[in-house]
Design a protein around this motif. Structure first.
Motif, PDB file in Angstrom:
ATOM      1  N   ALA A 173       1.876   8.054   3.047  1.00 12.54           N
ATOM      2  CA  ALA A 173       2.043   7.809   4.479  1.00 12.54           C
ATOM      3  C   ALA A 173       2.717   6.464   4.737  1.00 12.54           C
ATOM      4  CB  ALA A 173       0.686   7.864   5.182  1.00 12.54           C
ATOM      5  N   LEU A 174       2.321   5.438   3.979  1.00 13.70           N
ATOM      6  CA  LEU A 174       2.903   4.114   4.181  1.00 13.70           C
ATOM      7  C   LEU A 174       4.391   4.099   3.817  1.00 13.70           C
ATOM      8  CD1 LEU A 174       0.037   1.815   2.832  1.00 13.70           C
ATOM      9  CD2 LEU A 174       0.768   2.088   5.206  1.00 13.70           C
ATOM     10  N   VAL A 175       4.748   4.752   2.713  1.00 14.22           N
ATOM     11  CA  VAL A 175       6.164   4.800   2.327  1.00 14.22           C
ATOM     12  C   VAL A 175       6.978   5.511   3.407  1.00 14.22           C
ATOM     13  CG1 VAL A 175       7.829   5.661   0.649  1.00 14.22           C
ATOM     14  CG2 VAL A 175       5.658   4.734  -0.145  1.00 14.22           C
ATOM     15  N   ILE A 176       6.443   6.609   3.927  1.00 17.36           N
ATOM     16  CA  ILE A 176       7.143   7.349   4.987  1.00 17.36           C
ATOM     17  C   ILE A 176       7.289   6.499   6.239  1.00 17.36           C
ATOM     18  CG2 ILE A 176       6.987   9.324   6.553  1.00 17.36           C
ATOM     19  CD1 ILE A 176       5.614  10.856   4.270  1.00 17.36           C
ATOM     20  N   PHE A 178       7.163   3.182   6.552  1.00 14.33           N
ATOM     21  CA  PHE A 178       8.076   2.055   6.338  1.00 14.33           C
ATOM     22  C   PHE A 178       9.529   2.531   6.271  1.00 14.33           C
ATOM     23  CE2 PHE A 178       4.298  -0.078   4.114  1.00 14.33           C
ATOM     24  CZ  PHE A 178       3.952  -0.771   5.267  1.00 14.33           C
ATOM     25  N   SER A 179       9.758   3.701   5.671  1.00 12.69           N
ATOM     26  CA  SER A 179      11.118   4.221   5.547  1.00 12.69           C
ATOM     27  C   SER A 179      11.697   4.599   6.899  1.00 12.69           C
ATOM     28  CB  SER A 179      11.140   5.449   4.624  1.00 12.69           C
ATOM     29  OG  SER A 179      10.698   5.134   3.325  1.00 12.69           O
ATOM     30  N   VAL A 180      10.860   5.148   7.772  1.00 16.40           N
ATOM     31  CA  VAL A 180      11.335   5.670   9.058  1.00 16.40           C
ATOM     32  C   VAL A 180      11.395   4.600  10.134  1.00 16.40           C
ATOM     33  CG1 VAL A 180      10.824   7.287  10.930  1.00 16.40           C
ATOM     34  CG2 VAL A 180      10.543   8.010   8.543  1.00 16.40           C
ATOM     35  N   PHE A 181      10.387   3.722  10.170  1.00 12.81           N
ATOM     36  CA  PHE A 181      10.256   2.832  11.319  1.00 12.81           C
ATOM     37  C   PHE A 181      10.758   1.412  11.083  1.00 12.81           C
ATOM     38  CE2 PHE A 181       7.065   6.151  12.113  1.00 12.81           C
ATOM     39  CZ  PHE A 181       7.466   6.539  13.380  1.00 12.81           C
ATOM     40  N   SER A 188      12.918  -3.646   5.563  1.00 12.08           N
ATOM     41  CA  SER A 188      13.444  -2.282   5.662  1.00 12.08           C
ATOM     42  C   SER A 188      14.086  -1.830   4.360  1.00 12.08           C
ATOM     43  CB  SER A 188      14.476  -2.196   6.796  1.00 12.08           C
ATOM     44  OG  SER A 188      15.619  -2.981   6.501  1.00 12.08           O
ATOM     45  N   LEU A 189      14.345  -2.781   3.442  1.00 15.20           N
ATOM     46  CA  LEU A 189      14.995  -2.457   2.179  1.00 15.20           C
ATOM     47  C   LEU A 189      14.007  -2.091   1.077  1.00 15.20           C
ATOM     48  CD1 LEU A 189      17.608  -5.369   2.050  1.00 15.20           C
ATOM     49  CD2 LEU A 189      17.780  -3.163   3.210  1.00 15.20           C
ATOM     50  N   ILE A 190      12.721  -2.384   1.285  1.00 14.89           N
ATOM     51  CA  ILE A 190      11.755  -2.178   0.203  1.00 14.89           C
ATOM     52  C   ILE A 190      10.571  -1.307   0.652  1.00 14.89           C
ATOM     53  CG2 ILE A 190      12.319  -4.250  -1.115  1.00 14.89           C
ATOM     54  CD1 ILE A 190      10.005  -5.676   0.308  1.00 14.89           C
ATOM     55  N   PRO A 191      10.826  -0.169   1.289  1.00 14.27           N
ATOM     56  CA  PRO A 191       9.716   0.666   1.759  1.00 14.27           C
ATOM     57  C   PRO A 191       8.855   1.206   0.620  1.00 14.27           C
ATOM     58  CG  PRO A 191      11.788   1.867   1.893  1.00 14.27           C
ATOM     59  CD  PRO A 191      12.136   0.450   1.577  1.00 14.27           C
ATOM     60  N   VAL A 192       9.467   1.513  -0.529  1.00 15.14           N
ATOM     61  CA  VAL A 192       8.694   2.042  -1.656  1.00 15.14           C
ATOM     62  C   VAL A 192       7.754   0.973  -2.190  1.00 15.14           C
ATOM     63  CG1 VAL A 192       8.832   2.993  -3.988  1.00 15.14           C
ATOM     64  CG2 VAL A 192      10.490   3.705  -2.254  1.00 15.14           C
ATOM     65  N   LEU A 193       8.272  -0.245  -2.372  1.00 16.80           N
ATOM     66  CA  LEU A 193       7.441  -1.344  -2.859  1.00 16.80           C
ATOM     67  C   LEU A 193       6.331  -1.666  -1.874  1.00 16.80           C
ATOM     68  CD1 LEU A 193       6.922  -3.490  -4.975  1.00 16.80           C
ATOM     69  CD2 LEU A 193       8.614  -4.960  -3.847  1.00 16.80           C
ATOM     70  N   LEU A 194       6.642  -1.648  -0.587  1.00 10.98           N
ATOM     71  CA  LEU A 194       5.620  -1.896   0.428  1.00 10.98           C
ATOM     72  C   LEU A 194       4.540  -0.815   0.409  1.00 10.98           C
ATOM     73  CD1 LEU A 194       7.802  -3.030   3.484  1.00 10.98           C
ATOM     74  CD2 LEU A 194       6.363  -4.466   2.035  1.00 10.98           C
ATOM     75  N   ALA A 307      19.042   5.909  -1.896  1.00 16.89           N
ATOM     76  CA  ALA A 307      19.329   6.690  -0.693  1.00 16.89           C
ATOM     77  C   ALA A 307      18.561   6.163   0.509  1.00 16.89           C
ATOM     78  CB  ALA A 307      18.983   8.159  -0.938  1.00 16.89           C
ATOM     79  N   ILE A 308      17.329   5.714   0.265  1.00 16.51           N
ATOM     80  CA  ILE A 308      16.487   5.230   1.362  1.00 16.51           C
ATOM     81  C   ILE A 308      16.936   3.850   1.835  1.00 16.51           C
ATOM     82  CG2 ILE A 308      14.156   4.445   1.969  1.00 16.51           C
ATOM     83  CD1 ILE A 308      13.084   6.683   0.151  1.00 16.51           C
ATOM     84  N   THR A 309      17.233   2.949   0.886  1.00 22.19           N
ATOM     85  CA  THR A 309      17.482   1.552   1.236  1.00 22.19           C
ATOM     86  C   THR A 309      18.949   1.232   1.518  1.00 22.19           C
ATOM     87  OG1 THR A 309      17.803   0.900  -1.087  1.00 22.19           O
ATOM     88  CG2 THR A 309      15.546   0.859  -0.226  1.00 22.19           C
TER      89      THR A 309
END
Length: 437
Positions: A173-176, A178-181, A188-194, A307-309
Motif C-alpha cells: 500500500a505504501l509503495v502504491i 508513494f508512486s501515485v501521490f 517522488s523518485l524513491i517510492p519503492v525505498l520509501l 518505469a516508476i521513477t
C-alpha cells in the motif's frame, strides 16, 4: 535534475547529485535484494556471494554495453530447479559448471548475432513467443511473492500468518501511495525505498524484525566462494540440466530489452545492439559461476523502478552494483539488509513481479499481436498454461524440462511449425517505431 524531455527525470548518461545518487542507488539495491538473495537461500548457495556476483556482473554488463543500457543484473529464478538438481550430481561445483556453460551459450549467441545480425533470433523469438514467456516469468513468481508476504515459512503453506500478511499489505500500500501521490521532489523518485522503509518500521512495531543476525555479524567477513574447477568432473547430465534454461533467459533478455527500450524511449536492440546486451548477460553469468553465485539475468524489478521513477541514469545502476559488492563483504550491513522481514519484500514483489507480467502483455499489444488469429491464440495459450502450470517432461532420472524452459521451447516450436508465421506473429518494427516516437 530535469532532462530536456520533461517525462524523464534523469536520462541514461546524466549524473545525479551526490546524496540523491546514494539514495537512488539504494532504491535499486533494495528492489533487487529480495529476489537476488532468495535464489541462493532456496538453492543452498551463499547470499553474500550472490550480492557480489550481481554487482560484478552488472558492472561488466554496463561496460560491455558501453554504458547505454540501464539494467541491473541479479540472480535468475529460472535456474532454481536446475541448480538444485545439479547439486545432487556433484555439489555446488556442478551447479557452477552448469552456470558457466549456460554463460558460454549466451556468448556464442552474441557472437552469431554480431556476425549475422539479430533478425534471425527475432524470427525465432517473436513477440507472440517472448510476450507470453515474460508473462509466465512474472506470474510464475506470483506464488513466490504471495508466499513471502503471508507465510512464516515460505516453503510450508501451513504457516499462514495474518500478521505477516499485514506487513506485506502495508508495504504494498505504501509503495502504491508513494508512486501515485508523490508527484514532485526527490521523494517522488524513491517510492519503492520509501515503501520498504515504511514496511520495515511497521514490522519493527509488530515484532517481526530480528536483530540477532546483525548483532552476531562481523563488520568485515569473507563470503563462502565456490569454484567449479576445483572438484567436479564434466558430465552431460549437468549440460542437459542447465543449458536448456538459456532458452528461457534469452527470451527473458529479449523481452526485457524491448520493455526497457520502451521505458527509456531508445531502441536499445539496435544501439548498442542485442549482441552486446546478450554478451553482457553471458559474461555476468560466467563471472557468477567462477565465484559461486547463481546465474545472473537482467531484472524486471529494477526495470519496474525505472518505469516508476523515470530515473534512467547508468550511474545510479552502477552505484547500486558497487553497494552490492561492498555489502557482500560488510557483515553488519548485509545482516541489517537481511533483517528486512520476508513479508516486506513480498509486498514489494507483488507489485514488481506484476509489472514483469504486465510488461509482457504490453509487448504483445505494442507489437500488434492479433489474438483473433487462431495461430497466435494457440501459441500464447500453450505457453501460459505449460509455464504457469509448471508442466514437466522427464527425459531421464537426472534431466527434465519443466515450467518456463518447456513453455519457451514449445512456443518456439509452435511458432516454427504453424502456418502463417510472417503474417500473424506480431511485428517488431511496430515496437521499434513506437519507441522511436
Amino acid at each position: 535534475m530535469k532532462s530536456k524531455n520533461q517525462n524523464i527525470v534523469l536520462d541514461i548518461h546524466e549524473k545525479p547529485k551526490a546524496m540523491n545518487w546514494i539514495s537512488l542507488s539504494f532504491q535499486h539495491l533494495f528492489a533487487m535484494f529480495g529476489a537476488t538473495v532468495l535464489v541462493p537461500i532456496l538453492t543452498g548457495l551463499s547470499p553474500a556471494v550472490a550480492l557480489i556476483s550481481s554487482g560484478l556482473g552488472t558492472l561488466a554488463f554496463l561496460l560491455i554495453t558501453k554504458g547505454q543500457v540501464p539494467a541491473y543484473l541479479g540472480s535468475s529464478f529460472a535456474f532454481i530447479t536446475p541448480i538444485i538438481a545439479a547439486q545432487t550430481l556433484g555439489g555446488p561445483e556442478a551447479a557452477m559448471l552448469g552456470s558457466f556453460l549456460a554463460g558460454i551459450v549466451y556468448a556464442i549467441v552474441a557472437l552469431i548475432i554480431k556476425g549475422a545480425g539479430y533478425q534471425w533470433l527475432m524470427r525465432l523469438l517473436p513477440p507472440v513467443v517472448v510476450g507470453p514467456v515474460i508473462i509466465v516469468i512474472g506470474l510464475g513468481l506470483a506464488g513466490v511473492a504471495v508466499n513471502m508476504a503471508m507465510l512464516k515459512d515460505t516453503t510450508d503453506p501451513q504457516t499462514y500468518s495474518l500478521l505477516h500478511l499485514s506487513a506485506g499489505l502495508v508495504t504494498l500500500a505504501l509503495v502504491i501511495i508513494f508512486s501515485v501521490f508523490l508527484k514532485k521532489g526527490f521523494l517522488s523518485l524513491i517510492p519503492v525505498l520509501l515503501g520498504i522503509t515504511g514496511g520495515y518500521i511497521y514490522s519493527l512495531f509488530v515484532g517481526l524484525v530480528d536483530f540477532t543476525g546483525v548483532r552476531e555479524a562481523k563488520w568485515i567477513q569473507m563470503p563462502d566462494f565456490v569454484t567449479f574447477y576445483t572438484g567436479v568432473n564434466f558430465s552431460w547430465d549437468i549440460v542437459l540440466l542447465m543449458v536448456p534454461v538459456a532458452v528461457v533467459t534469452l527470451s527473458e533478455h529479449i523481452g526485457h530489452q524491448m520493455v526497457l527500450s520502451e521505458v527509456v524511449k531508445k531502441d536499445l536492440i539496435k544501439r548498442p545492439g542485442l549482441h552486446r546486451s546478450i554478451m553482457g548477460d553471458g559474461v555476468a553469468t560466467i563471472i557468477a559461476s567462477l565465484i559461486g553465485g547463481p546465474p545472473n539475468t537482467t531484472y524486471g524489478e529494477n526495470i519496474g523502478v525505472l518505469a516508476i521513477t523515470k530515473v534512467f541514469s547508468v550511474f545510479v545502476i552502477a552505484g547500486a552494483a558497487v553497494f552490492a559488492i561492498a555489502f557482500g563483504f560488510i557483515g553488519k550491513v548485509s545482516a541489517f539488509i537481511a533483517s528486512i522481514p520476508t513479508p516486506v519484500m513480498g509486498g514489494v514483489s507483488i507489485l514488481l513481479f506484476g509489472i514483469i507480467a504486465s510488461s509482457g502483455l504490453r509487448m504483445m499489444v505494442d507489437s500488434k499481436v492479433d489474438l483473433g488469429q487462431n495461430r497466435n491464440l494457440i501459441i500464447v495459450s500453450v505457453i501460459l498454461v505449460i509455464g504457469i502450470g509448471e508442466a514437466i517432461i522427464k527425459v531421464s532420472e537426472n534431466f527434465e524440462l519443466h515450467g518456463m524452459a518447456l513453455a519457451a521451447i514449445l512456443g518456439i516450436l509452435l511458432n516454427v511449425i504453424l502456418p502463417g508465421r510472417k503474417e500473424a506473429s506480431g511485428d517488431l518494427t511496430d515496437v521499434e517505431d513506437h519507441i522511436s516516437k
